[in-house]
Design a protein around this motif. Structure first.
Motif, PDB file in Angstrom:
ATOM      1  N   ARG A 217      59.683 -33.358   1.700  1.00 47.98           N
ATOM      2  CA  ARG A 217      60.362 -32.278   2.438  1.00 47.98           C
ATOM      3  C   ARG A 217      59.536 -31.882   3.649  1.00 47.98           C
ATOM      4  O   ARG A 217      60.066 -31.403   4.646  1.00 47.98           O
ATOM      5  N   LYS A 218      58.238 -32.033   3.528  1.00 48.43           N
ATOM      6  CA  LYS A 218      57.368 -31.507   4.587  1.00 48.43           C
ATOM      7  C   LYS A 218      56.683 -32.624   5.369  1.00 48.43           C
ATOM      8  O   LYS A 218      56.393 -32.462   6.554  1.00 48.43           O
TER       9      LYS A 218
ATOM     10  N   ASN B  61      57.667 -32.999  -4.278  1.00 47.04           N
ATOM     11  CA  ASN B  61      58.705 -33.053  -3.240  1.00 47.04           C
ATOM     12  C   ASN B  61      58.092 -32.971  -1.840  1.00 47.04           C
ATOM     13  O   ASN B  61      58.650 -32.381  -0.937  1.00 47.04           O
TER      14      ASN B  61
ATOM     15  N   SER C 162      64.190 -22.583   7.294  1.00 48.34           N
ATOM     16  CA  SER C 162      64.101 -22.599   5.837  1.00 48.34           C
ATOM     17  C   SER C 162      63.754 -21.197   5.351  1.00 48.34           C
ATOM     18  O   SER C 162      63.081 -20.425   6.035  1.00 48.34           O
TER      19      SER C 162
ATOM     20  N   MET D  80      56.638 -24.861  -2.219  1.00 45.03           N
ATOM     21  CA  MET D  80      56.170 -26.167  -2.690  1.00 45.03           C
ATOM     22  C   MET D  80      54.788 -26.098  -3.333  1.00 45.03           C
ATOM     23  O   MET D  80      54.396 -27.001  -4.053  1.00 45.03           O
TER      24      MET D  80
ATOM     25  N   ASP E 119      56.604 -36.591   6.739  1.00 42.98           N
ATOM     26  CA  ASP E 119      57.484 -37.723   7.050  1.00 42.98           C
ATOM     27  C   ASP E 119      56.995 -38.950   6.273  1.00 42.98           C
ATOM     28  O   ASP E 119      55.930 -39.496   6.557  1.00 42.98           O
TER      29      ASP E 119
ATOM     30  N   THR F 141      58.767 -24.587   3.832  1.00 45.43           N
ATOM     31  CA  THR F 141      58.815 -25.914   3.209  1.00 45.43           C
ATOM     32  C   THR F 141      59.183 -27.005   4.202  1.00 45.43           C
ATOM     33  O   THR F 141      59.523 -28.110   3.805  1.00 45.43           O
ATOM     34  N   SER F 142      59.129 -26.692   5.494  1.00 50.66           N
ATOM     35  CA  SER F 142      59.508 -27.689   6.484  1.00 50.66           C
ATOM     36  C   SER F 142      58.527 -27.672   7.644  1.00 50.66           C
ATOM     37  O   SER F 142      57.922 -26.651   7.941  1.00 50.66           O
TER      38      SER F 142
ATOM     39  N   ASP G  97      61.998 -22.306  -2.720  1.00 48.91           N
ATOM     40  CA  ASP G  97      61.503 -22.271  -1.339  1.00 48.91           C
ATOM     41  C   ASP G  97      59.980 -22.265  -1.270  1.00 48.91           C
ATOM     42  O   ASP G  97      59.386 -21.856  -0.271  1.00 48.91           O
TER      43      ASP G  97
END
Lengths: 206, 246
Positions: B54-55, B51, A39, A93, B57, A31-32, A91
């Protein structure tokens, strides 16, 4: 109808910025996009889906923007329209994006989505992934849905069966495959997307 | 069923662009020929990522300075061109605000050139201080805003029937769900090239075309004196009020 009319769609054009893509945008199991982010990985069976996008005459179409949207491994969405959203995997998306490469190749890492009983129709949805395709020449996005092979629930799925011809439906069933670029711990599937032609991918009215 | 807040109707073709556009040759070989299948809307269609920040910017609302483009990670020098301030609200079909939605914004530089390998053949110069893309997030009222420089027009490359793209800004909007996903373009009021743009004019309904053209903001209503202001509300599909029956 509501009182406001949706703004017209328009082509994404050929210049969708390359720097919109983070390194993990096509990996739905994280998720990042931050480098070295620790994560937690999404729950479920890791899968790798790849293929080639073609325009007419089987010409590979590069620079197509492909987006995935899917339920988590247990068939839930972190969204207020899902009455069971509290059960959604924190965790995961459910969204990913990718531009097809010069040879039309695209790929995603994700988890196999769960099926669910749909509260809108009361029907059972088989595991599936919604796919949007945008690009130059497409004034509106194209939407299709990928299904999994050997899923008994496909037979009752209302979207799968919205396509009357079994031969056409077959074109959106993922096929087990092997890819050199796939992670070693992922189950791999191929699905080629044909925008136009004899064996055209079935797309849904959006 | 009544507890579900968002409903989605099919688009009205009069208010949306044609799939095939004369003189836009890419529409000939990339548009499906075998028609579209009607399907019911289920949870996968009425949900979407809420959301994404979160990933992605979402804090890139000044396109006039390349974020991190300068030395020591500071914002870069300002891009060439007329500074513009663009604001508006993201609404659903009931006029309710769509909150916390990412809006992606990209466009050509003031000379009409994109930062993209597809535009490598452009006759126009690059601007080392123009990155060409940003993102912003809608607030509690659905309001968004960004600063940029006004894009230039450019001739559509490699087309036998030459035509100009008027100055325009590309927008990619996520909204509240899969069916509210919208990619569109914003045009500038009064530009003489608007009347001949094949993409803008592919929408049959003149009111639909007007929904893609921004309005000038009076100078006294602008937050700063160095910008030309444009207001542009965007409506994405979705309604809470009426059952749609799809």
């Amino acid at each position: 109808m509501g009182k406001f009319v949706p703004t017209p769609s328009c082509t994404v054009g050929p210049f969708f910025p390359a720097h919109y893509f983070g390194p993990n945008d096509n990996d739905l199991t994280v998720t990042s996009n931050a480098a070295g982010a620790s994560s937690k990985r999404a729950q479920g069976t890791k899968i790798y889906i790849a293929g080639t996008i073609y325009e007419a005459d089987r010409v590979p179409r590069w620079n197509s923007i492909v987006e995935f949207w899917q339920a988590d491994a247990s068939g839930h969405f972190a969204h207020p329209n899902d009455p069971e959203s509290s059960k959604a995997d924190p965790d995961f998306m459910g969204w990913g994006r990718r531009a097809s490469e010069d040879d039309g190749y695209y790929d995603f890492i994700t988890v196999k989505p769960g099926g669910y009983k749909d509260p809108l129709t009361g029907l059972v949805r088989a595991p599936h992934i919604n796919v949007s395709i945008m690009g130059s020449g497409l004034m509106r996005r194209l939407v299709t849905t990928f299904f999994f092979p050997d899923e008994p629930a496909n037979a009752g799925d209302p979207v799968f069966n919205a396509i009357p011809d079994a031969k056409v439906r077959e074109r959106i069933i993922l096929k087990p495959a092997k890819f050199p670029r796939a992670p070693a711990d992922a189950l791999c599937y191929r699905l080629d997307i044909v925008l136009q032609g004899e064996d055209e991918t079935p797309f849904f009215l959006d | 069923m009544d507890k579900l807040p968002n409903r989605f109707a099919p688009y009205d073709d009069r208010t949306q662009p044609a799939f095939k556009v004369e003189g836009y040759k890419e529409t000939i070989t990339r548009v499906p020929m075998q028609g579209f299948y009607k399907r019911p809307a289920t949870l996968t269609e009425v949900t979407g990522p809420l959301n994404l920040a979160r990933k992605l910017d979402a804090d890139l609302s000044d396109l006039s300075r390349a974020k991190g483009g300068g030395r020591d990670g500071k914002d870069g020098a300002r891009a060439m061109g007329q500074l513009i301030f663009v604001t508006g609200r993201l609404l659903d079909e009931d006029g309710s605000p769509v909150r916390n939605s990412i809006i992606e914004v990209w466009h050509a530089n003031s000379a009409g050139r994109y930062i993209h390998k597809m535009d490598a053949g452009s006759p126009f110069p690059e601007d080392p201080n123009f990155f060409g893309s940003g993102r912003c997030l809608t607030d509690h009222e659905g309001r968004y805003q960004y600063i940029s420089i006004k894009p230039g027009a450019y001739p559509v490359p490699n087309h036998p029937q030459r035509w100009w793209r008027p100055p325009h800004i590309h927008l990619s909007i996520f909204g509240s769900g899969f069916m509210s996903r919208l990619v569109t373009q914003m045009f500038f009021p009064g530009d003489p090239l608007n009347a001949q743009d094949r993409i803008l004019n592919s929408v049959p309904d003149p009111k639909g075309r007007e929904r893609m053209i921004s309005r000038p903001i009076p100078m006294m209503e602008l937050p700063r004196a160095d910008v030309v202001g444009f207001a542009h509300d965007i409506v994405v599909r979705g309604s809470r009020a009426t059952p749609m029956g799809i």
